[in-house]
Design an enzyme around this catalytic site. Structure first.
Site, PDB file in Angstrom:
ATOM      1  CG  HIS A   1      -4.010  -0.923  -1.974  1.00 51.93           C
ATOM      2  ND1 HIS A   1      -4.554   0.325  -2.173  1.00 51.93           N
ATOM      3  CD2 HIS A   1      -3.735  -0.999  -0.644  1.00 51.93           C
ATOM      4  CE1 HIS A   1      -4.583   0.986  -1.038  1.00 51.93           C
ATOM      5  NE2 HIS A   1      -4.094   0.206  -0.090  1.00 51.93           N
TER       6      HIS A   1
ATOM      7  CE  LYS B   1      -7.224  -0.248   1.278  1.00 55.36           C
ATOM      8  NZ  LYS B   1      -7.361   0.898   2.183  1.00 55.36           N
TER       9      LYS B   1
ATOM     10  CB  SER C   1      -0.960  -0.008   1.187  1.00 59.11           C
ATOM     11  OG  SER C   1      -0.256  -0.179   2.392  1.00 59.11           O
TER      12      SER C   1
HETATM   13  C1  LIG Z   1      -3.121  -3.962   2.541  1.00 54.55           C
HETATM   14  C2  LIG Z   1      -4.263  -3.435   3.341  1.00 54.55           C
HETATM   15  N1  LIG Z   1      -4.984  -4.291   4.083  1.00 54.55           N
HETATM   16  C3  LIG Z   1      -6.022  -3.880   4.820  1.00 54.55           C
HETATM   17  C4  LIG Z   1      -6.385  -2.559   4.847  1.00 54.55           C
HETATM   18  C5  LIG Z   1      -7.538  -2.135   5.705  1.00 54.55           C
HETATM   19  O1  LIG Z   1      -8.681  -1.993   4.922  1.00 54.55           O
HETATM   20  P1  LIG Z   1      -9.951  -1.267   5.530  1.00 54.55           P
HETATM   21  O2  LIG Z   1      -9.813   0.180   5.253  1.00 54.55           O
HETATM   22  O3  LIG Z   1     -11.103  -1.903   4.800  1.00 54.55           O
HETATM   23  O4  LIG Z   1      -9.981  -1.581   6.976  1.00 54.55           O
HETATM   24  C6  LIG Z   1      -5.688  -1.636   4.081  1.00 54.55           C
HETATM   25  C7  LIG Z   1      -6.070  -0.208   4.101  1.00 54.55           C
HETATM   26  O5  LIG Z   1      -5.321   0.668   4.384  1.00 54.55           O
HETATM   27  C8  LIG Z   1      -4.598  -2.087   3.310  1.00 54.55           C
HETATM   28  O6  LIG Z   1      -3.899  -1.225   2.574  1.00 54.55           O
END
Ligand SMILES: Cc1ncc(COP(=O)(O)O)c(C=O)c1O
Length: 391
Positions: free
Chosen positions: A208, A239, A180
């Site tokens: 992502h 996202k 990310s």
């Molecule tokens: C790789 C990854 N996993 C999980 C999440 C968490 O997602 P959520 O915003 O749905 O809690 C994110 C968000 O920043 C992320 O980039």
């Protein structure tokens, strides 16, 4: 002296080191242009890859769901029951991802907190990419499992580390699909081969990747054509899907198990019917057309090529996540502030989200951006980058 004075000291330290996060107030919907802190700005911050966060179809689906189901889920699903809408979303997500089954959670973060402690415990080992997302790190902490970190996207290091622990009872390899803060893609093919060799369970966080990678945005497993070879896929609806929520995709027995053992599922209420209806509309839209995914990639290529030509270091990105490397957190913050003054909203990211000395401006491309606006924003990056001695 007051017992909470340490909080003031900690906040001061963050400010002095340039690591205090200034949260801007957004009025109105997400889109290419938003109003933040009362100013109209070009939005290069959001994960709204495809523009779904303010899509008319998603909004009308959410509105209809409120009329039918009301606004709140009233309790956790295991106690008060679950709506047919939640089940429909899980069925459609499974079709979209090419998985046998899915189970939804309140967020991607919760999905990681649910699945990792359900799969591993004290006796087991997690092999985790050193740049994995915080929710994976916290899921491992909750599981009280032993964690062996391997070098970022380095299958040789993973192989060596797993070999050294080959007799461990249960081994779980976890990687982000798209990282990310870097925008690079995990070597999932090699990871799967290593897992097969050492009989390890595989888990990829596709937060992502979905809506971005693979056919019509079906995600990283589709991108590498590894259907059926990755045991656990984590997804988020916050996202590219433009709404909120998370999910796990995998076998039916995995999702059945998580409905019994995933603690955020058991002890926290589900997302609302309005969220779920909007998510269903997002999945339907993606199944129907890949036009927006193609537009996202077109914008990504355009922006990154021009920025590289100017001389910006964009790291090793292979996706719309575009880190503009700066180094010092204070300079990155200054850069971001100067961009904002010119009407470009692109956030500086520093420690602990990235390592100390690796601060950056993180630009997120979206299908909603126009080439004209991107060109204008690039002009400001160039001007400020030169003034600060970055290019
Ligand atoms: C790789 C990854 N996993 C999980 C999440 C968490 O997602 P959520 O915003 O749905 O809690 C994110 C968000 O920043 C992320 O980039």
């Amino acid at each position: 002296m007051n017992k909470l004075d340490f909080i003031t000291e900690e906040l001061e330290k963050l400010k002095e080191s340039g690591l205090f996060i200034n949260i801007r107030t957004v009025e109105g919907p997400q889109g290419a242009w938003i109003t933040a802190d009362g100013k109209k700005v070009f939005n290069l911050c959001s994960n709204n890859y495809l523009g779904f966060a303010n899509d008319p179809q998603l909004k009308s689906s959410a509105q209809k769901a409120i009329e039918t189901y009301g606004v709140g889920p009233a309790a956790v699903r295991t106690i008060a029951g679950t709506t047919n809408l939640h089940k429909e979303l899980e069925r459609k997500l499974a079709i979209f991802k090419g998985a046998e089954s899915t189970i939804t959670f309140q967020s991607g973060f919760c999905a990681n907190l649910a699945v990792i402690p359900a799969i591993v415990g004290k006796e087991d080992i997690v092999f985790s990419d050193e740049l994995n997302h915080a929710s994976i790190i916290d899921g491992c902490r909750l599981a009280k499992t032993r964690v062996v970190r391997y070098e970022h996207c380095n299958p040789e290091d993973l192989q060596a580390k797993i070999h050294a622990e080959k007799d461990a009872s249960r081994k779980l390899i976890i990687t982000d699909g798209v990282f990310s803060m870097e925008g690079d893609i995990a070597p999932l093919q090699e990871i799967v081969e290593i897992a097969e060799k050492y009989d390890a369970i595989t888990m990829v966080d596709d937060a992502h990747g979905e809506g971005v990678l693979g056919r019509g945005g079906r995600g990283i497993v589709d991108h590498f054509n590894l259907h059926g070879k990755v045991d656990i896929e984590v997804g988020t609806m916050s996202k590219a899907f433009g709404v909120v929520g998370g999910y796990i995709a995998g076998s039916k027995r995995l999702t059945d198990y998580l409905a019994q053992k995933g603690r955020p599922f058991l002890f926290s209420s589900a997302v609302t019917a309005a969220d779920v209806a909007a998510c269903i509309a997002a999945v339907d839209t993606l199944i129907a057309s890949d036009v927006l995914v193609k537009q996202l990639w077109q914008n990504t290529g355009f922006f990154q090529e021009k920025m590289r030509q100017i001389g910006f270091n964009l790291g090793n990105t292979k996706t719309p996540i575009t880190p503009v490397m700066i180094g010092d957190a204070r300079v990155a913050k200054d850069f971001s502030q100067k961009l904002f003054e010119e009407g470009v909203f692109a956030q500086a990211i520093g420690y602990p989200t990235v390592s100390i000395g690796k601060a950056r401006i993180r630009v997120m491309l979206s299908a909603t951006h126009s080439e004209e606006d991107l060109t204008w924003a690039i002009g400001h990056f160039e001007k400020i980058g030169m003034a600060l001695g970055i290019v």
